[in-house]
Enzyme design. Structure first.
Site: not given
Ligand code: G3P
Ligand code: MG
Length: 245
Positions: A9-10, A36, A38, A51, A113, A115, A231
């Site tokens: 994540h990120r 992943e 953003d 993000h 992702e 945004k 994470d």
């Molecule tokens: O893709 C899952 C997650 O990244 C979505 O929420 O706010 O962390 O981008 P956020």
């Molecule tokens: Mg995300």
């Protein structure tokens, strides 16, 4: 049995400054199945990996991405807020992340992702699809967004692209998606997944976010969900190999 995919994540938010090249390097180092990131659009229409809609939380600067140029964004330190050892980190572009992943011949999944849930960033879908189509990247690209107009637009631009429906809580808004647009994956929160009965589990792959606690990872591995977005990719990979081998 297919193992649960571990998606960082990120980049690797728990161990490195999120959405930076350093975080993505860590995700590659630990051999995450997916990464992943953003994406937003700068004032001069560059695809920026970050993000929040502003740089306030994750840099030493202030302001909205949409009001700053790439050159302006690059002036800020995107690592010290996390730890002084990352003071050289800068906000990366999507191009920089992709070029790095190409250089290391990353063969996993890259989940972009978009945004667009707070600002729509007109034209971002076209820019992303055109950028991804520029090359034959060694990795697979998939898209997700909380903004379903963005997902529809992506499919219209490239009907072969894979889209994931992102939703919070119980995802009431998912009924607003144009049913003629085939969705490829669901990306719900764990609370939703826990609340449904086994008969309601969709046939589509479900990748749950953001799964960090050992007990939640174990739960997902036992349920054999298609993927977890975490994470802590290294911890998740180690636990998966114990629980699913
Ligand atoms: O893709 C899952 C997650 O990244 C979505 O929420 O706010 O962390 O981008 P956020
Ligand atoms: Mg995300």
């Amino acid at each position: 049995m297919d193992q649960t995919k571990i998606i960082a994540h990120r980049g690797s938010k728990g161990t490195h400054p999120e959405n930076t090249l350093e975080a993505v390097k860590e995700a590659v180092r630990v051999r995450s199945d997916g990464i992943e990131i953003d994406v937003h659009l700068s004032l001069d229409k560059e695809l920026i990996v970050i993000h929040d809609e502003t740089i306030d939380r994750t840099t030493n600067g202030k302001g909205s991405i949409q009001n700053l140029t790439l050159a302006e964004l690059k002036q800020f330190d995107a690592g010290s807020w996390y730890s002084p050892e990352y003071s050289n980190c800068r906000i990366p572009t999507l191009q920089e992340i992709f070029c790095f992943l190409e250089k290391v011949d990353y063969k996993g999944l890259v989940n972009i992702e978009l945004k667009t849930d707070k600002f729509s960033y007109p034209g971002i879908e076209e820019k992303v699809v055109a950028f991804v189509a520029e090359k034959n990247w060694p990795f697979t690209v998939e898209y997700s967004s909380f903004n379903y107009q963005t997902l529809i637009q992506l499919k219209i631009l490239d009907d072969t692209c894979k889209i994931a429906l992102l939703f919070k809580e119980h995802g009431e808004n998912k009924t607003f998606l144009n049913l003629n647009i085939p969705v490829n994956m669901w990306h719900p929160k764990l609370s939703w997944f826990k609340s449904i009965s086994p008969f309601q589990v969709p046939e589509l792959p479900v990748r749950v976010w953001t799964i960090n606690k050992s007990e939640d990872l174990q739960f997902c591995f036992r349920k054999q969900v298609a993927g977890v977005i975490t994470d802590y990719p290294q911890k998740a990979l180690e636990m998966r190999d114990k629980w699913q081998n």
